[in-house]
Design a protein around this motif. Structure first.
Motif, mmCIF file in Angstrom:
data_model
loop_
_atom_site.group_PDB
_atom_site.id
_atom_site.type_symbol
_atom_site.label_atom_id
_atom_site.label_comp_id
_atom_site.label_asym_id
_atom_site.label_seq_id
_atom_site.Cartn_x
_atom_site.Cartn_y
_atom_site.Cartn_z
ATOM 1 N N UNK A 1 0.805 -1.278 -0.056
ATOM 2 C CA UNK A 1 0.137 0.052 0.123
ATOM 3 C C UNK A 1 0.942 1.421 0.056
ATOM 4 N N UNK A 2 2.193 1.084 0.132
ATOM 5 C CA UNK A 2 2.986 2.432 0.400
ATOM 6 C C UNK A 2 3.816 2.371 -0.973
ATOM 7 N N UNK B 1 -5.032 -4.345 -5.132
ATOM 8 C CA UNK B 1 -5.163 -5.416 -4.083
ATOM 9 C C UNK B 1 -6.332 -5.014 -2.958
ATOM 10 N N UNK B 2 -7.527 -5.620 -3.026
ATOM 11 C CA UNK B 2 -8.463 -5.098 -1.904
ATOM 12 C C UNK B 2 -8.464 -6.254 -0.854
ATOM 13 N N UNK C 1 -2.548 3.877 -9.322
ATOM 14 C CA UNK C 1 -3.686 2.929 -8.796
ATOM 15 C C UNK C 1 -3.937 3.042 -7.466
ATOM 16 N N UNK C 2 -2.850 3.051 -6.754
ATOM 17 C CA UNK C 2 -3.004 3.204 -5.285
ATOM 18 C C UNK C 2 -3.474 4.322 -4.901
ATOM 19 N N UNK D 1 -4.604 -2.875 0.058
ATOM 20 C CA UNK D 1 -3.475 -3.154 0.532
ATOM 21 C C UNK D 1 -2.442 -3.181 -0.553
ATOM 22 N N UNK D 2 -2.320 -2.730 -1.865
ATOM 23 C CA UNK D 2 -1.285 -2.848 -2.634
ATOM 24 C C UNK D 2 -2.100 -2.946 -3.982
ATOM 25 N N UNK D 3 -0.989 -3.037 -4.962
ATOM 26 C CA UNK D 3 -1.424 -3.568 -6.483
ATOM 27 C C UNK D 3 -0.682 -4.279 -7.022
ATOM 28 N N UNK D 4 -1.253 -5.008 -8.070
ATOM 29 C CA UNK D 4 -0.300 -6.161 -8.964
ATOM 30 C C UNK D 4 -0.674 -5.705 -10.311
ATOM 31 N N UNK D 5 0.820 -5.736 -10.962
ATOM 32 C CA UNK D 5 0.624 -5.184 -12.489
ATOM 33 C C UNK D 5 1.198 -6.472 -13.242
#
Length: 469
Positions: free
Chosen positions: A37-38, A106-107, A78-79, A113-117
């Motif tokens: 998330x950071x 990412x939920x 996205x974040x 809680x973050x993101x995926x690429x």
């Protein structure tokens, strides 16, 4: 309850889930990058390091921007928004590789809680696109491009030829298209195929005059592996096999070598071929359309063409008239060709003047429709960009001697071609000068010549006093 059933009902531990996800991501062929998330690197896979050119140590626990050479971080976008982004273009890694990136948030339990690429290599996409283009090119080679509607003309000779072509299309019989060079025999071959029940099958064109004699047999009938030095491993299909179920157009059939004519005759009679280096006959279902501008009867007399092959080809002969026999089609042919040339040259020419058509009508057209297209193309090149109509002044010289002989053979005086050409040029200068109200600057510009050259020509033909300067 058994011990095994108890194990099935036990929940999978968080550690096991993490290991399972790791295994899935590591094994996929897609380049994947995950951040927390950071925006700090959390996970990448081997496909990612191979594509980007960075190691795990250079990416993990580092900001999401560490791998970007050009562009903005899609992870951070996205974040910030919590919404997925697809097809973002950027350059990444030391080599500045062009990529397309799809990123999703990412939920977990309703919290971001973050993101995926997933990163896609643009060079690979381009390679696949190039392969697709090549495949389309092959498909176009195997397809007929023209229909009966593309054969322009309203004169009785061309109407008769089209009617015969339509009758031929409804049969499986071999067709022999005869006519001078440039009359449109290939156009008729395409149209016959398109109007037949084989239209969804391959259309293969072979110019028998363009293929060297020593290669024509292998091109037509194919060969087996090891048939000769340089033969491809596994052998190769010939055009007859490629055209199976469809149409094989043999252009310039009169140029096929005598020693190959017997094998062609067998293919037509028995509907089977034998590859070079093989003794096994292969059945083929091919409709043959042949074309020639040669006098096959004369070739038979000279022993240059087999009589039995001629009769096998000449089941349905169609005569394509030369342009001089269908001059009434000049206006409609000109419109069709101008539209075609507009697309090729990026022009907006709307038509041609009656005077220009009358001039074209006096020519004998030895090169037929192909020559007409060439003449109109040169005329369009001679036009100014703002001009929209082909006039007499735009047309190139068309051989004045032939014009006079064709229009009045008995009245031909025997003057030299030079004198007739000069008469034509003098007449053209007068007409163009008059069209521009005697303005010599405008006249020179429309003719595509210098003002000095125009003055010289006017003086040569005694026209220097006609019209203002």
């Amino acid at each position: 309850m058994t011990q095994s059933s108890q194990k099935r009902k036990e929940p999978v531990s968080l550690n096991e889930t993490h290991e399972l996800l790791q295994a899935i991501i590591q094994s996929t062929q897609d380049a994947i990058s995950v951040v927390d998330e950071n925006g700090m690197g959390l996970l990448i896979n081997p496909a990612y390091t191979k594509l980007i050119g960075l190691t795990e140590e250079e990416v993990l626990h580092k900001p999401a921007t560490v791998d970007i050479a050009e562009g903005e971080s899609v992870h951070l976008k996205v974040l910030k928004t919590g919404e997925a982004i697809k097809g973002a273009q950027m350059k990444v890694g030391p080599a500045k590789k062009e990529v397309l990136v799809d990123v999703a948030p990412l939920i977990v339990n309703g919290k971001l809680k973050g993101s995926v690429a997933v990163i896609h290599d643009v060079s690979e996409i381009r390679r696949l696109s190039d392969e697709l283009d090549r495949a389309k090119s092959i498909i176009r080679r195997l397809e007929a491009k023209y229909t009966m509607e593309d054969i322009a003309g309203i004169s009785p000779p061309i109407i008769r030829a089209k009617e015969e072509a339509l009758r031929a299309a409804g049969t499986p019989a071999t067709v022999l298209l005869r006519g001078e060079s440039g009359t449109g025999k290939e156009l008729f071959a395409h149209a016959i195929h398109q109007a037949s029940n084989r239209s969804s099958k391959p259309f293969i064109r072979v110019n028998c005059a363009a293929v060297p004699d020593n290669l024509l047999e292998s091109e037509l009938f194919g060969y087996e592996e090891g048939a000769f030095t340089g033969a491809r491993k596994g052998g190769r299909k010939g055009y007859f096999e490629e055209a199976d179920g469809g149409t094989l157009f043999l252009d310039e059939i009169g140029e096929i070598p005598v020693n190959l004519q017997a094998k062609l005759l067998r293919a037509l009679q028995e509907k089977e071929i034998v590859r070079i280096g093989s003794n096994k006959a292969r059945a083929v279902d091919v409709r043959v359309i042949a074309a020639t501008n040669a006098n096959l009867e004369e070739k038979i007399k000279k022993g240059e063409f087999r009589e039995d092959l001629f009769y096998r080809l000449n089941v349905m002969p169609i005569y394509i008239p030369p342009l001089r026999e269908r001059k009434g089609d000049l206006p409609v042919l000109s419109r069709v060709l101008i539209n075609k040339l507009n697309r090729e040259y990026g022009r907006m020419v709307e038509g041609i003047t009656p005077e220009a058509i009358d001039y074209l009508d006096r020519y004998w057209w030895p090169g037929n429709v192909r020559e007409l297209e060439n003449v109109l193309g040169r005329a369009i090149i001679n036009m100014q960009m703002q001009e929209t109509t082909i006039g007499l002044e735009h047309l190139p010289p068309l051989g004045a001697a032939r014009q006079q002989v064709d229009s009045d053979p008995q009245g031909y005086t025997g003057e030299t071609f030079r004198k007739l050409k000069e008469a034509w040029e003098r007449d053209l200068l007068k007409k163009v000068l008059a069209a521009h109200n005697g303005n010599r600057t405008a006249t020179a510009k429309s003719l595509g010549i210098s003002i000095r050259s125009l003055h010289y020509k006017l003086k040569t033909y005694g026209l220097e006093l006609e019209g203002p300067g």
